[in-house]
Design an enzyme around this catalytic site. Structure first.
Site, mmCIF file in Angstrom:
data_model
loop_
_atom_site.group_PDB
_atom_site.id
_atom_site.type_symbol
_atom_site.label_atom_id
_atom_site.label_comp_id
_atom_site.label_asym_id
_atom_site.label_seq_id
_atom_site.Cartn_x
_atom_site.Cartn_y
_atom_site.Cartn_z
ATOM 1 N N GLU A 156 -4.232 4.435 -10.685
ATOM 2 C CA GLU A 156 -3.062 3.253 -10.676
ATOM 3 C C GLU A 156 -3.594 1.854 -10.906
ATOM 4 O O GLU A 156 -2.853 0.843 -10.751
ATOM 5 C CB GLU A 156 -2.235 3.355 -9.281
ATOM 6 C CG GLU A 156 -1.528 4.524 -9.364
ATOM 7 C CD GLU A 156 -0.555 4.700 -7.935
ATOM 8 O OE1 GLU A 156 0.585 3.945 -8.156
ATOM 9 O OE2 GLU A 156 -0.752 5.406 -7.237
ATOM 10 N N SER B 68 3.142 6.791 -8.340
ATOM 11 C CA SER B 68 3.197 6.603 -9.690
ATOM 12 C C SER B 68 3.588 7.813 -10.561
ATOM 13 O O SER B 68 3.452 7.936 -11.628
ATOM 14 C CB SER B 68 2.200 5.834 -10.309
ATOM 15 O OG SER B 68 2.358 4.179 -9.806
ATOM 16 N N TYR C 181 6.948 2.013 -15.801
ATOM 17 C CA TYR C 181 6.122 1.035 -16.061
ATOM 18 C C TYR C 181 6.168 0.378 -17.391
ATOM 19 O O TYR C 181 5.604 -0.628 -18.064
ATOM 20 C CB TYR C 181 4.779 0.931 -15.658
ATOM 21 C CG TYR C 181 4.690 1.515 -14.197
ATOM 22 C CD1 TYR C 181 5.059 0.558 -13.368
ATOM 23 C CD2 TYR C 181 3.819 2.539 -13.941
ATOM 24 C CE1 TYR C 181 4.720 0.894 -11.906
ATOM 25 C CE2 TYR C 181 3.960 2.764 -12.578
ATOM 26 C CZ TYR C 181 4.366 1.986 -11.537
ATOM 27 O OH TYR C 181 4.369 2.382 -10.272
ATOM 28 N N ARG D 40 9.636 1.525 0.410
ATOM 29 C CA ARG D 40 10.639 1.863 -0.447
ATOM 30 C C ARG D 40 10.950 3.161 -0.457
ATOM 31 O O ARG D 40 9.762 3.802 -0.665
ATOM 32 C CB ARG D 40 10.426 1.449 -1.918
ATOM 33 C CG ARG D 40 11.755 1.412 -2.890
ATOM 34 C CD ARG D 40 11.348 1.313 -4.457
ATOM 35 N NE ARG D 40 10.957 2.613 -4.739
ATOM 36 C CZ ARG D 40 9.867 2.865 -5.525
ATOM 37 N NH1 ARG D 40 8.991 1.997 -5.828
ATOM 38 N NH2 ARG D 40 9.406 4.072 -5.708
ATOM 39 N N ASP E 242 12.590 6.807 -1.782
ATOM 40 C CA ASP E 242 13.232 7.525 -2.898
ATOM 41 C C ASP E 242 14.055 8.762 -2.346
ATOM 42 O O ASP E 242 13.713 9.460 -1.541
ATOM 43 C CB ASP E 242 11.873 7.872 -3.799
ATOM 44 C CG ASP E 242 11.074 6.959 -4.197
ATOM 45 O OD1 ASP E 242 11.792 5.506 -4.347
ATOM 46 O OD2 ASP E 242 10.223 6.974 -4.935
ATOM 47 N N GLU F 45 10.252 10.676 -0.638
ATOM 48 C CA GLU F 45 8.711 10.025 -0.156
ATOM 49 C C GLU F 45 9.193 8.603 0.339
ATOM 50 O O GLU F 45 10.248 7.974 -0.163
ATOM 51 C CB GLU F 45 7.821 10.092 -1.105
ATOM 52 C CG GLU F 45 8.190 9.359 -2.408
ATOM 53 C CD GLU F 45 6.987 9.661 -3.375
ATOM 54 O OE1 GLU F 45 5.759 10.241 -3.073
ATOM 55 O OE2 GLU F 45 7.160 9.255 -4.597
ATOM 56 N N ASN G 99 7.308 4.603 -0.086
ATOM 57 C CA ASN G 99 6.138 4.071 -0.661
ATOM 58 C C ASN G 99 5.733 2.691 0.075
ATOM 59 O O ASN G 99 6.761 1.891 0.202
ATOM 60 C CB ASN G 99 6.636 3.292 -2.032
ATOM 61 C CG ASN G 99 7.064 4.751 -2.987
ATOM 62 O OD1 ASN G 99 6.154 5.341 -3.568
ATOM 63 N ND2 ASN G 99 8.093 5.074 -3.028
ATOM 64 N N GLY H 162 5.441 -0.973 -6.304
ATOM 65 C CA GLY H 162 5.390 -1.831 -7.638
ATOM 66 C C GLY H 162 5.786 -3.136 -7.634
ATOM 67 O O GLY H 162 7.043 -3.300 -7.153
#
Length: 307
Positions: free
Chosen positions: A15, A141, A210, A249, A251, A268, A270, A274
């Site tokens: 990443e 990612s 992205y 964050r 999901d 999951e 994070n 990002g």
């Protein structure tokens, strides 16, 4: 006197390109907010570099292994440099998808059935009935994510490859139908829920995340209020039980085919979301009343050791 903030970026995980973009965006916003900013492209000598710099705060904009798995956090603890995001233990727990799911499930958060195994075992035969998803157990990612459809006769054969770059241990997880949602937590507050709609992609993959125009973010999400509350509650619970700090964050997938209540499944968490110009957390924060510089200022002021 303005605080000197070292923005840690780059690194040497898969990443790295994303981290460089996150770091550049964060450095520019922090300068706008009035901080003295030094960018650090993290290499194996990062401890020496930071010991010489002695910044007031390290803003962690690294993604992936070494940056969000507790490794850089441990170095910062040794150096006693206050840093953003989660600490050593929470970072390590969250990075391992199966361990994070075990902790979340024990707290009453619904997760999808999954098995963890060597990638070559997952390539031999269907270990779950299709459809299912194969994920590296400790990548971010969407790197290495493979979706196995109902009509596929065999598991993904690239899992056998000697050039597979995402580690030998994978998680095989039941595919959850429905729409993709995410929710950021800032301190002890769950922010708005966001729906992620990939544009021209089968799922929310690397390009959706992205590449400009790769996905559309609908925030606040257009879902029943009860579902919004459920997602916010479980995001905050996951943040707390895993021991996260700063911003995280979570999901989710939401399957509403059988009514508004539907099935909501946590995927999951994070700990290093990002922070590029097309990232989710800045959009969610803006919809919750926090500009990008304000969000980053809060994170810098929240930084500490012993997280």
């Amino acid at each position: 006197m303005a605080k000197n903030v070292a923005v840690l970026m780059g690194g040497f995980s898969s990443e790295r390109p994303v981290s460089l973009r996150s770091g550049a965006a964060c450095a520019a916003a922090l300068e706008t907010a009035g901080y003295d900013v030094t960018t650090v492209d993290v290499g194996r000598d990062v401890a020496t570099v930071l010991a010489e710099l002695r910044p007031d705060v390290a803003f962690n904009a690294l993604h992936g292994p070494y940056g969000e798995d507790g490794t850089i956090q441990g170095i910062l603890e040794y150096l006693q440099i206050p840093y953003t995001h989660s600490g050593v233990l929470a970072s390590a727990l969250a990075m391992n998808k199966q361990v994070a799911k075990t902790v979340a499930s024990a707290a009453g958060i619904p997760v999808a059935e999954a098995k963890v195994m060597h990638r070559q075992e997952a390539a031999k035969t269907h270990v779950l009935s299709p459809p299912y998803v194969v994920k590296p157990v400790a990548e971010g990612s969407s790197f290495g994510v493979l979706i196995v459809r109902e009509d596929q006769e065999h598991p993904p054969q690239q899992l056998y490859g000697a050039d597979w770059p995402y580690g030998d241990i994978v998680m095989v997880e039941r595919f959850v139908h429905g729409r993709e949602f995410t929710c950021a937590v800032m301190g002890d507050v769950a922010l708005e829920v966001c729906e992620i709609i990939p544009e021209g992609h089968a799922f929310y993959d690397y390009d959706s995340k992205y590449v400009a125009g790769g996905s559309r973010h609908v925030v606040p999400a257009e879902i029943p209020a009860a579902v919004t509350r459920r997602i916010q509650e479980w995001s905050l619970t996951a943040h707390r039980v895993i021991g996260c700090r700063g911003v995280s964050r979570s999901d989710f997938r939401y399957d509403d085919r059988f009514g508004d209540g539907g099935e909501v499944i946590w995927l999951e968490i994070n700990t290093q979301p990002g922070m590029t110009e097309v990232s989710l957390v800045p959009d969610i924060a803006a919809a919750s009343g926090h500009s990008f510089p304000e969000l980053l200022t809060w994170m810098v002021e929240d930084a500490s050791c012993g997280r």
